[in-house]
Design an enzyme around this catalytic site. Structure first.
Site, mmCIF file in Angstrom:
data_model
loop_
_atom_site.group_PDB
_atom_site.id
_atom_site.type_symbol
_atom_site.label_atom_id
_atom_site.label_comp_id
_atom_site.label_asym_id
_atom_site.label_seq_id
_atom_site.Cartn_x
_atom_site.Cartn_y
_atom_site.Cartn_z
ATOM 1 N N TYR A 1 1.005 -1.125 0.033
ATOM 2 C CA TYR A 1 -0.049 0.091 0.050
ATOM 3 C C TYR A 1 0.775 1.294 -0.050
ATOM 4 C CZ TYR A 1 -3.497 3.274 1.518
ATOM 5 O OH TYR A 1 -4.444 4.532 1.817
ATOM 6 N N LYS B 1 4.535 9.197 8.601
ATOM 7 C CA LYS B 1 4.353 9.351 9.773
ATOM 8 C C LYS B 1 5.206 9.268 10.986
ATOM 9 C CE LYS B 1 2.182 4.918 8.611
ATOM 10 N NZ LYS B 1 0.965 4.248 8.406
ATOM 11 N N ASP C 1 9.236 2.678 -0.789
ATOM 12 C CA ASP C 1 8.416 3.308 0.317
ATOM 13 C C ASP C 1 8.574 2.698 1.697
ATOM 14 O OD1 ASP C 1 6.177 4.313 1.668
ATOM 15 O OD2 ASP C 1 4.726 3.518 0.260
HETATM 16 N N1 PMP Z 1 2.899 3.966 2.117
HETATM 17 C C1 PMP Z 1 2.866 3.199 3.077
HETATM 18 C C2 PMP Z 1 3.847 2.008 3.106
HETATM 19 C C3 PMP Z 1 2.072 3.131 4.258
HETATM 20 O O1 PMP Z 1 2.053 2.171 5.085
HETATM 21 C C4 PMP Z 1 0.981 4.088 4.231
HETATM 22 C C5 PMP Z 1 -0.101 4.330 5.187
HETATM 23 N N2 PMP Z 1 0.010 3.556 6.375
HETATM 24 C C6 PMP Z 1 1.077 5.126 3.094
HETATM 25 C C7 PMP Z 1 2.036 4.939 2.203
HETATM 26 C C8 PMP Z 1 0.208 6.203 3.101
HETATM 27 O O2 PMP Z 1 0.401 7.108 4.194
HETATM 28 P P1 PMP Z 1 -0.746 8.027 4.525
HETATM 29 O O3 PMP Z 1 -1.891 7.363 5.148
HETATM 30 O O4 PMP Z 1 0.033 9.212 5.605
HETATM 31 O O5 PMP Z 1 -1.088 9.283 3.449
#
Ligand code: PMP
Length: 431
Positions: free
Chosen positions: A144, A267, A239
């Site tokens: 994701y 985050k 990512d």
């Molecule tokens: N990349 C990864 C690997 C994530 O786990 C997430 C959300 N948990 C995101 C991108 C998207 O981040 P956000 O929810 O802060 O938009």
């Protein structure tokens, strides 16, 4: 355990918010009739609106590595709040946090702050497309990367070489330029590059997948992605929204000794405040406006509050040599308790781990890709989750999600977790 106050809040929320929540997984639909509403957090614990206390093994999906309300983080936010909330012009804290990140992550020469992980991946993809002059992006099923149109794609039936949107509102064209391949399957990547290598701008990957439960990369997989992308002039994007500053200070790239071209962060670097970032090779990052021609901007980017909280959290982690070994040991202790508990309860449960991350699948292992996760018995997970919650342990409210330990967990908390397992794993077995 009563959750009446949560129920009433949910009824109110339903009238003013779609599904009563601001992010779908918070509905807790897979495990409960209505969501729990949180009221406050303290160290390793979170309290709901009814005053129930839970050991928090969700930690806001990762950012709270120090647990709730760490005094250094709270004080940094308080101090900054008294000085200014936001300027809309540059400020010192952005430089300091950027320096810390560039110093920690081997593949990041320059970094640009945004406000969420979604923005980070969206911006990295734009940059990759600009830098290569190509449009196609490869992603992996079960990884994701936020709700970016181009990344809300799933493999089409039959040939893996065209994809479909996963949501109405995502243009078919946006999904068509995304190839969705199975995780941990290097031959599939090699085949895609053999067929369309000249069109592929980038491969984006969670170096340790954590959004289908924890699925570590198989031996040689990430190295293979590095080799294939480089051979075809495509970029490799890690990512690290979850793994960055969690698996170790240098992220998954440090753990595996790899050099992705671009890295996405989220985050964790805001210590619990909304933030994201993308960074990487200097020659690529110099394409970003105003230095370069690739537009990307944000009024609240580099929010002083988020920078202050992130600096406080990451400085503590950087300055304490014992921090990551302890986080890893805590994760391992939870994993061991789960394995032993499952064996004692005679329930099939596969526990998969990475440093600072773990998850339990109610099926035979190993779980290596999204297809494998479909074997996970969600009914068993629901029973397990409920029995753990009744005993004061908050787990991710959906199967195929990671458990996030924090440094606020001590021996006592590991003991609480272990003590709750016999009843919960027996419920799972009998579900
Ligand atoms: N990349 C990864 C690997 C994530 O786990 C997430 C959300 N948990 C995101 C991108 C998207 O981040 P956000 O929810 O802060 O938009």
């Amino acid at each position: 355990m009563t959750t009446q106050a949560s129920k009433l809040l949910y009824e109110r929320a339903l009238r003013v918010t779609p599904g009563g929540v601001n992010s779908p997984v918070r509905s807790m639909r897979q495990v409960r009739e209505y969501p729990l509403f949180a009221e406050r957090g303290e160290g390793a614990y979170v309290y709901d609106a009814d005053g129930n206390r839970y050991l928090d093994l969700l930690c806001s999906w990762g950012p709270l590595i120090l647990g709730h309300g760490h005094p250094a983080v709270v004080e940094a936010i308080r101090r900054q709040a008294a000085r200014a909330l936001t300027f809309g012009i540059a400020s010192r804290l952005e430089v300091e946090l950027a320096e810390l990140i560039v110093g920690a992550l081997p593949a990041v020469d320059e970094v640009r702050f945004v406000s969420s992980g979604t923005e980070a991946t969206m911006s990295a993809i734009r940059l990759a497309r600009a830098a290569t002059g190509r449009d196609v992006v490869v992603k992996f099923a079960g990884c994701y990367h936020g709700h970016v149109d181009a990344l809300l794609a799933r493999a089409g039936s039959g040939a893996a070489l065209s994809s479909l949107p996963v949501s109405p509102g995502v243009p078919a064209k946006a999904a068509q330029d995304t190839l969705v391949l199975p995780y941990n399957d290097l031959p599939a990547v090699e085949a895609a590059f053999a067929a369309r290598g000249g069109e592929i701008a980038a491969v984006i990957v969670e170096p340790i997948a954590a959004n289908m439960g924890v699925v570590p990369p198989v031996e040689g997989y990430l190295q293979g992605l590095r080799r294939v992308t480089r051979a075809h002039g495509a970029l490799l994007i890690f990512d690290e929204v979850i793994t960055g500053f969690r698996v170790r200070l240098s992220g998954a790239q440090g753990l595996f000794g790899l050099d992705p071209d671009l890295t996405c962060l989220g985050k964790v670097i805001g210590g619990g405040l909304p933030v994201g970032a993308y960074g990487g090779r200097r020659d690529l990052m110099e394409r970003v406006a105003p230095q370069g021609d690739v537009y990307q901007a944000g009024t609240l980017s580099g929010s002083p509050l988020a920078m202050a909280a992130g600096l406080a959290q990451l400085s503590l982690l950087a300055d304490d040599a014992a921090a990551y070994p302890r986080l890893q040991a805590t994760g391992q202790a939870l994993a061991r308790a789960l394995r032993e508990g499952a064996q004692a309860a005679d329930v099939t449960c596969t526990v998969q781990e990475a440093p600072g991350l773990l998850s339990a699948f109610f099926c035979e292992g190993p779980v290596r890709d999204q297809t494998d996760t479909e074997r996970n018995a969600t009914g068993r997970y629901r029973a397990f989750w409920q029995a753990m919650a009744e005993q004061g342990i908050l787990l991710p409210p959906a199967a195929n999600e990671a458990i996030f330990p924090s440094l606020a967990l001590g021996e006592a908390e590991i003991g609480l977790f272990a003590a709750a397992l016999p009843r919960a794993l027996a419920s799972a077995r009998d579900a």
